[in-house]
Design a protein around this motif. Sequence first.
Motif, PDB file in Angstrom:
ATOM      1  N   ASN A 217       5.175  -7.243   8.079  1.00  0.00           N
ATOM      2  CA  ASN A 217       5.173  -7.558   6.192  1.00  0.00           C
ATOM      3  C   ASN A 217       4.804  -5.868   5.662  1.00  0.00           C
ATOM      4  N   GLU A 218       6.482  -5.665   4.972  1.00  0.00           N
ATOM      5  CA  GLU A 218       6.019  -4.483   3.878  1.00  0.00           C
ATOM      6  C   GLU A 218       6.548  -4.974   2.261  1.00  0.00           C
ATOM      7  N   LYS A 219       6.233  -3.641   1.962  1.00  0.00           N
ATOM      8  CA  LYS A 219       6.381  -3.629   0.359  1.00  0.00           C
ATOM      9  C   LYS A 219       6.396  -2.303   0.187  1.00  0.00           C
ATOM     10  N   ASP A 220       8.204  -1.976  -0.674  1.00  0.00           N
ATOM     11  CA  ASP A 220       8.274  -0.518  -0.231  1.00  0.00           C
ATOM     12  C   ASP A 220       7.911  -0.982  -2.684  1.00  0.00           C
ATOM     13  N   THR A 221       7.391   0.043  -3.261  1.00  0.00           N
ATOM     14  CA  THR A 221       7.134   0.513  -4.362  1.00  0.00           C
ATOM     15  C   THR A 221       7.901   0.974  -4.835  1.00  0.00           C
ATOM     16  N   GLY A 222       9.033   2.078  -3.728  1.00  0.00           N
ATOM     17  CA  GLY A 222       9.584   2.903  -4.490  1.00  0.00           C
ATOM     18  C   GLY A 222       9.341   3.792  -4.684  1.00  0.00           C
ATOM     19  N   ARG A 223       7.675   4.464  -5.157  1.00  0.00           N
ATOM     20  CA  ARG A 223       6.697   5.345  -4.533  1.00  0.00           C
ATOM     21  C   ARG A 223       6.239   5.997  -3.313  1.00  0.00           C
ATOM     22  N   CYS A 224       5.642   4.463  -2.783  1.00  0.00           N
ATOM     23  CA  CYS A 224       5.371   4.044  -1.294  1.00  0.00           C
ATOM     24  C   CYS A 224       6.218   3.263  -0.609  1.00  0.00           C
ATOM     25  N   LYS A 225       5.550   2.909   0.446  1.00  0.00           N
ATOM     26  CA  LYS A 225       6.152   1.465   1.120  1.00  0.00           C
ATOM     27  C   LYS A 225       4.779   1.332   1.885  1.00  0.00           C
ATOM     28  N   PHE A 226       4.795   0.645   1.473  1.00  0.00           N
ATOM     29  CA  PHE A 226       3.324   0.079   2.394  1.00  0.00           C
ATOM     30  C   PHE A 226       2.963  -1.147   3.149  1.00  0.00           C
ATOM     31  N   ARG A 227       2.387  -0.881   4.670  1.00  0.00           N
ATOM     32  CA  ARG A 227       2.510  -2.050   5.610  1.00  0.00           C
ATOM     33  C   ARG A 227       1.498  -2.424   5.673  1.00  0.00           C
ATOM     34  N   GLU A 228       1.566  -3.834   6.496  1.00  0.00           N
ATOM     35  CA  GLU A 228      -0.210  -4.338   7.064  1.00  0.00           C
ATOM     36  C   GLU A 228      -0.602  -3.277   7.878  1.00  0.00           C
ATOM     37  N   GLY A 229      -1.973  -3.980   7.614  1.00  0.00           N
ATOM     38  CA  GLY A 229      -2.309  -2.960   8.261  1.00  0.00           C
ATOM     39  C   GLY A 229      -2.468  -1.171   8.227  1.00  0.00           C
ATOM     40  N   ASP A 230      -2.467  -1.021   6.705  1.00  0.00           N
ATOM     41  CA  ASP A 230      -2.063   0.568   6.039  1.00  0.00           C
ATOM     42  C   ASP A 230      -3.297   0.647   5.509  1.00  0.00           C
ATOM     43  N   LYS A 231      -4.309   2.024   5.478  1.00  0.00           N
ATOM     44  CA  LYS A 231      -5.412   2.037   5.480  1.00  0.00           C
ATOM     45  C   LYS A 231      -5.256   2.701   4.151  1.00  0.00           C
ATOM     46  N   VAL A 232      -6.139   2.306   2.834  1.00  0.00           N
ATOM     47  CA  VAL A 232      -5.649   2.404   1.266  1.00  0.00           C
ATOM     48  C   VAL A 232      -7.103   2.852   0.981  1.00  0.00           C
ATOM     49  N   MET A 233      -6.319   3.421  -0.429  1.00  0.00           N
ATOM     50  CA  MET A 233      -7.108   3.497  -1.403  1.00  0.00           C
ATOM     51  C   MET A 233      -7.593   3.496  -3.125  1.00  0.00           C
ATOM     52  N   GLN A 234      -8.184   2.859  -3.287  1.00  0.00           N
ATOM     53  CA  GLN A 234      -8.218   2.128  -4.656  1.00  0.00           C
ATOM     54  C   GLN A 234      -8.164   3.854  -5.626  1.00  0.00           C
ATOM     55  N   THR A 235      -7.146   3.673  -6.598  1.00  0.00           N
ATOM     56  CA  THR A 235      -6.755   4.928  -7.247  1.00  0.00           C
ATOM     57  C   THR A 235      -7.747   5.126  -8.972  1.00  0.00           C
ATOM     58  N   CYS A 284     -16.951  -6.063   3.719  1.00  0.00           N
ATOM     59  CA  CYS A 284     -16.123  -7.416   4.149  1.00  0.00           C
ATOM     60  C   CYS A 284     -15.228  -7.666   2.498  1.00  0.00           C
ATOM     61  N   ARG A 285     -15.150  -7.286   1.604  1.00  0.00           N
ATOM     62  CA  ARG A 285     -14.306  -7.976  -0.161  1.00  0.00           C
ATOM     63  C   ARG A 285     -13.228  -7.763   0.069  1.00  0.00           C
ATOM     64  N   PHE A 286     -12.458  -8.900  -0.181  1.00  0.00           N
ATOM     65  CA  PHE A 286     -11.055  -9.469   0.094  1.00  0.00           C
ATOM     66  C   PHE A 286     -10.587  -9.321  -1.492  1.00  0.00           C
ATOM     67  N   ALA A 287      -9.401  -8.365  -1.685  1.00  0.00           N
ATOM     68  CA  ALA A 287      -9.111  -8.574  -3.332  1.00  0.00           C
ATOM     69  C   ALA A 287      -7.682  -8.684  -3.327  1.00  0.00           C
ATOM     70  N   GLU A 288      -6.906  -9.019  -3.905  1.00  0.00           N
ATOM     71  CA  GLU A 288      -6.026  -9.554  -3.792  1.00  0.00           C
ATOM     72  C   GLU A 288      -5.072  -9.242  -4.955  1.00  0.00           C
ATOM     73  N   TYR A 289      -3.650  -7.947  -4.797  1.00  0.00           N
ATOM     74  CA  TYR A 289      -2.820  -7.437  -5.766  1.00  0.00           C
ATOM     75  C   TYR A 289      -1.240  -8.265  -5.770  1.00  0.00           C
ATOM     76  N   SER A 290      -1.458  -8.298  -7.322  1.00  0.00           N
ATOM     77  CA  SER A 290       0.240  -8.980  -7.265  1.00  0.00           C
ATOM     78  C   SER A 290       0.600  -7.406  -7.180  1.00  0.00           C
ATOM     79  N   PHE A 291       2.158  -8.096  -6.927  1.00  0.00           N
ATOM     80  CA  PHE A 291       3.073  -6.463  -6.399  1.00  0.00           C
ATOM     81  C   PHE A 291       2.676  -5.627  -7.764  1.00  0.00           C
ATOM     82  N   LYS A 292       3.000  -6.241  -8.761  1.00  0.00           N
ATOM     83  CA  LYS A 292       2.853  -4.936 -10.112  1.00  0.00           C
ATOM     84  C   LYS A 292       1.410  -4.180  -9.931  1.00  0.00           C
TER      85      LYS A 292
END
Length: 378
Positions: A217-235, A284-292
């Motif tokens: 699954n993917e989510k395009d935020t307009g700024r970038c496209k996130f995809r399951e399996g992506d390496k991400v960082m909290q900013t 193994c910390r899981f966090a849930e983000y809303s699309f916003k």
Amino acid sequence: MTRVIMYGCNGKMGQTITRLIEEENDVEIVAGIDVCDTVKNSYPVFQNIADCDVEADVIIVDEMSMVDIYLMHALLKAVTVGTRLILVGDRDQLPSVGPGSVLKDIIESECFPVVCLTHIFRQEGGSDIVLNAHKINKGEHIVMDNKSRDFFFLKREDANVIISVALTLIQKKLPSYVDADPYDIQVLTPMRKGLLGVERLNTIFQQYLNPPSPEKNEKDTGRCKFREGDKVMQTRNNYQMEWEVRGKYGIPVDKGCGVFNGDMGIIREINTYAEMVTVEFDECRFAEYSFKELEELELAYALTVHKAQGSEYPAVILPLLNGPRMLMNRNLLYTAVTRARSCVTIVGSPYAVNQMIDNKYEQIRYTSLRQRICEFVL
């Protein structure tokens, strides 16, 4: 018994110092100060030193080079008379984002005892990472003959070729060489924009390291496209973000609050129906983000050197061509090289590398703290 408050207690160095002190009989940590409270300690942890009401004989402050004049002022105001300060940091790394050059000025005032680290713990003895880091710091050009076991230079003059080489290193060469997962190998670059900037590199690396698939699954935020399996960082720091530690079968075994600027993770699920994204961070910390809330995340296949300060990686790749003089400087190159634990690979132009070594631009900060200290003490 010497009572210690550990400032930055939940970082890598803070936890190392905690373990070392636990082995001593005449020293104990009575409190910690850290914006991140996800680590379990045997002592209470406060997010602000002003909130700490625990008495201590010593306060240890880690990553002191990142402390600006305002933060140092707040720290000193909160310290009671008679408490000793131990400041730990590398004055040759990138200076604080805010004004001042506090650690460097304190050391150069020669009004306080200073102990210099001469034994390197991150790399093995005889490492060329250490040798070249010292050379860069002294303004000496490094040898780029590829006879080293842990420091390599691959000459390429075209940005697209550099990116292709970096991908080959991540996918095929370095994982087995440093015994690490491809996602643990970090690309560091001086810039956000440009042909070798973070934004373009992340878009390209995502396409090759985590390509689109009907199963993802993917989510395009307009700024970038996130995809399951992506390496991400909290900013940014989010003290209210809830997380949970999941056991072997996904059953929650612990929970807490707080995800902080610089935390790295992997997107495990994008639920388009619930409009939620699940990210797994370290431990193994899981966090849930809303699309916003996705504006708090960004792709992390490549990072700026500034974002990487204070972190370490099994292997670091540095794509270097020409760039703005204020960014392409000695401090930045030194900081980038010293992020690697086992291997550094520079891909790019030798001219750009030598220009960075010769450029002391970032080192010059017009402060008067050193003079003020000397006037007060003397």
